[in-house]
Enzyme design. Sequence first.
Site, short mmCIF file in Angstrom:
data_model
loop_
_atom_site.label_atom_id
_atom_site.label_comp_id
_atom_site.label_asym_id
_atom_site.label_seq_id
_atom_site.Cartn_x
_atom_site.Cartn_y
_atom_site.Cartn_z
NE ARG A 39 -2.76 4.36 -21.87
CZ ARG A 39 -2.02 3.32 -22.27
NH1 ARG A 39 -1.83 2.29 -21.47
NH2 ARG A 39 -1.49 3.33 -23.47
CE LYS A 201 12.32 -6.73 -33.74
NZ LYS A 201 11.70 -7.98 -33.30
N GLY A 354 3.78 4.71 -28.76
CA GLY A 354 4.00 4.70 -27.32
C GLY A 354 5.33 5.29 -26.92
N GLY A 377 -0.58 1.36 -30.59
CA GLY A 377 -0.95 0.44 -31.67
C GLY A 377 -2.15 0.94 -32.46
P1 ADP Z 1 6.92 3.70 -30.91
O1 ADP Z 1 6.49 3.03 -29.62
O2 ADP Z 1 7.06 5.18 -30.74
O3 ADP Z 1 6.05 3.30 -32.06
P2 ADP Z 1 8.86 1.63 -31.42
O4 ADP Z 1 8.23 0.78 -30.38
O5 ADP Z 1 8.69 1.21 -32.82
O6 ADP Z 1 8.39 3.16 -31.23
O7 ADP Z 1 10.43 1.70 -31.16
C1 ADP Z 1 10.98 2.18 -29.97
C2 ADP Z 1 12.27 1.50 -29.65
O8 ADP Z 1 13.20 1.60 -30.71
C3 ADP Z 1 12.94 2.14 -28.47
O9 ADP Z 1 12.96 1.21 -27.39
C4 ADP Z 1 14.35 2.47 -28.95
O10 ADP Z 1 15.36 2.17 -28.00
C5 ADP Z 1 14.48 1.59 -30.15
N1 ADP Z 1 15.50 2.10 -31.10
C6 ADP Z 1 15.53 3.26 -31.73
N2 ADP Z 1 16.66 3.42 -32.47
C7 ADP Z 1 17.37 2.29 -32.29
C8 ADP Z 1 18.64 1.84 -32.77
N3 ADP Z 1 19.38 2.58 -33.58
N4 ADP Z 1 19.07 0.62 -32.36
C9 ADP Z 1 18.32 -0.13 -31.53
N5 ADP Z 1 17.11 0.23 -31.05
C10 ADP Z 1 16.65 1.43 -31.42
MG MG Z 2 6.84 1.00 -28.82
#
Ligand code: ADP
Ligand code: MG
Length: 397
Positions: A39, A201, A354, A377
């Site tokens: 960053r 989620k 992220g 976000g």
């Molecule tokens: P981003 O930051 O890219 O938007 P998220 O924060 O929504 O992504 O999700 C990332 C998390 O989702 C990671 O920590 C990963 O371990 C978890 N994840 C992905 N697939 C699964 C799964 N099948 N079961 C549990 N956790 C999962």
């Molecule tokens: Mg995330």
Amino acid sequence: MSKRTLAQLAAAHLDGQRVVVRVDLNVPMADGKVSDDTRIRASLPTIQYLHGKGARVVLLSHLGRPAGGPDPKYSLKPLVRDLEKQLGFPVTFLADPTSADAVSQVRHLPRGGVALAENTRFYSGEETNDPELAGRFAALGDLYVNDAFGSAHRAHASTEGIAHRLKPAVAGFLMDKELRFLGEAVDHPKRPFVAILGGAKISGKIDLVEALLAKVDRILIGGAMACTFFRAMGLDTGNSLVEADRVDMAKSLLAKAGDKLVLPSGAVIAQKLESGAGTREVARDQIPPGWAVYDIDSGSVTAFAAIIAGARTVIWNGPMGVFETPPFDHGTLGVARALAAATASGAVTIVGGGDSAAAVVAAGLENQVTHVSTGGGASLEFLEGKPLPGVAALDDA
Ligand code: ADP
Ligand code: MG
């Protein structure tokens, strides 16, 4: 609506002027030291440009989540040395940017000088966007540049309030780049336009699925998100992470999306989330009790990669599996490689989120995709079509 940018300001606007720049220096720290300076490096082009134009530069940023008031653990002071090393000249620290002393320190900066202010979240009123605090930040400068895309979805005193008090208020280089790449992709995508969504989620990304369904040609779903859809299809999901209270919503999304929405045909499952755990690849309707889905299977990687290869615009948010724990990183790596290959053949590929961004960086592919967004976000809210307060408050072009 496009916004006025730093590049559009005449040199006379900058020479000798005091410019308050909101940057995103919310870096990870370990033992009082910066453990990842991505960053800091991302904010350099704007700072160097202003330095070169003879401006007096005041940097504002938050760091972490200090709980109400100053906390040495979250001080920005240690970043002074990092900035000095990267910039190659001394940087002044403003220990209290709300004080009269800080105003005088800034007035005494040489032309081209740079000052870093203490963590904006040390001052009550930052997160409530208090006009009084915004006024104190504004008193440090003659004009305002917002280069903190990652904080633009929050209406805080240093991101929103100040932009109404200090004019011109323009987008810095990083902010402008983010808005152009994300904006182009969403508003004028070359088709086919494919979105890939994953992560833990579905609840945090419902608005995203809804907003993208209206715009894209295909949505590929992986991660634990897919398991909530599996349940909505009436499949057994074992111990997989499923949001039971979102199953009905997943059902209605399935009905609405038709074949736009593509789910994995199989999964990598295990009984424990551990590196050495025994894993199996199964079809999605063969998930046994006691086992959980931790990644998409290799057949799904191949199927997703084929769709990505045919796309001309790709947006990716959220990993395909628990990529932090190998071997459950295969699906995420496979998608990252598919994005790199599509980019090489002319597609516009954007990673926003992220954890997905971290996965692309860890795979060493950050320079082989079109754009990796610095704002988790913020990029999510932008892609959902929500206005970002820190952007809305800037001058229109
Ligand atoms: P981003 O930051 O890219 O938007 P998220 O924060 O929504 O992504 O999700 C990332 C998390 O989702 C990671 O920590 C990963 O371990 C978890 N994840 C992905 N697939 C699964 C799964 N099948 N079961 C549990 N956790 C999962
Ligand atoms: Mg995330």
